[in-house]
Design a protein around this motif. Sequence first.
Motif, PDB file in Angstrom:
ATOM      1  N   VAL A 143       0.831  -1.211   0.000  1.00 51.36           N
ATOM      2  CA  VAL A 143       0.000   0.000   0.000  1.00 51.36           C
ATOM      3  C   VAL A 143       0.863   1.259   0.000  1.00 51.36           C
ATOM      4  N   ASP A 193       0.587  -3.986  -6.853  1.00 51.61           N
ATOM      5  CA  ASP A 193      -0.297  -5.113  -6.564  1.00 51.61           C
ATOM      6  C   ASP A 193       0.441  -6.429  -6.749  1.00 51.61           C
ATOM      7  N   ARG A 244      -8.023  -6.806  -0.853  1.00 52.68           N
ATOM      8  CA  ARG A 244      -7.851  -5.724  -1.814  1.00 52.68           C
ATOM      9  C   ARG A 244      -8.467  -6.066  -3.153  1.00 52.68           C
ATOM     10  N   ILE A 287     -10.008  -1.276  -0.528  1.00 55.27           N
ATOM     11  CA  ILE A 287      -9.771  -2.247   0.538  1.00 55.27           C
ATOM     12  C   ILE A 287     -11.118  -2.621   1.147  1.00 55.27           C
ATOM     13  N   VAL A 306      -6.088   2.143  -1.315  1.00 55.26           N
ATOM     14  CA  VAL A 306      -4.729   2.005  -1.834  1.00 55.26           C
ATOM     15  C   VAL A 306      -4.414   3.169  -2.765  1.00 55.26           C
TER      16      VAL A 306
END
Length: 396
Positions: A139, A235, A272, A277, A324
């Motif tokens: 994050v 990610d 996520r 989130i 995020v």
Amino acid sequence: MAESKRDYYEVLGVSKDADDAALKKAYRKVAKKYHPDVNPGDAEAEKKFKEASEAYAILSDPDKRRQYDQFGHAAFEGGAGGAGGFGGFDFNGADFSDIFGDIFGDLFGGGRRGGRASQGPMKGMNIRKSVRITFEEAVFGCEKELDVVLKDPCPTCNGTGAKAGTSPETCPKCGGKGQVVYTQQSFFGTVQNVQTCPDCHGTGKIVREKCSGCGGTGYISNRKKIAVTIPAGIDNGQSVRIREKGEPGVNGGPRGDLLVEVVVSRHPIFQRQDMHIFSTVPISFAQAALGADVKIKTVDGDVLYTVKAGTKTDTKVRLKGKGVPSIRNSQVRGDHYVTLVIQTPEKLSSEAKEALRKFDELSGNTLGTAGTSEEHSGKVKKKKGFMDKMKEAFED
């Protein structure tokens, strides 16, 4: 009696509405499989190769294809390719050059016909590594250090690969060009193919006496620590590219890159999806009924949220800007979505049970009885509001 011919579309394995690209792809596949140079002495393979070539010669020509679609094989009877078979068939108008350039390149390791093997500077191969990080590190971003084995120029020979006092010589096979030309005899004539020289591997140089430090490769392997900056918002499965930390280039070309794949560990609470989130927060029945301030965990720390009185289970709450960050712009963030779930208590004290019974009575229920005397007598009192009943139950 002449042997009957198969349908041209069937020979190539395409539908009648196949476009030029589909025809070329299908023919290339069949021609490569049955080419006489791949099947020397196989008469059946040669027959299928000629059959496919005839089919492609017709179907790749718009005028001939139009005639074939209308009259079939009869459109060409009496011509060079009539019922007498494939021999002498007229290939005028059919473009085989690029196809056979590809086929010969695949069969014999060369490039396309008339092409050139690159002998200029070439970038080195990329190196791939992976690094595991936490949910929070993904994050907000982080710094990691990786152990990577990299090749460096040999200090003994300065990267030449030659023994001290000697130098690399011009490759006799290619004359220093780094490429050789092979001539292949095919059904359609002579085809020239250009290949990277197998002796010098395209460098144009041969090392006769190899350096003892590197074995003639010109490089030695060193283990190094490489700092990797993991950007905020990355990610799971995405990679970070570090320029020129890969394999050395060829003929003075730049190094390849180091590609670091990021593996994000699972989080016990958060999930996520893109920039958002998601989490679930349990609340008590009293908090849902009366309303209360509850703490909700986020990646930024605990947030105090006011639950409204009368909240139902599975109510969705949006915490704006608590998600995020965008990997392209860290100032832009997604949201945090919370599902409020009312927990049913499993263990109750006698006092708590009694309080719930009283609350149930005030709510109009009797915990299993058939009904009150007032209900049986037909007298109906004005029902109190839900919050009034709750207050009475907990005030007594």
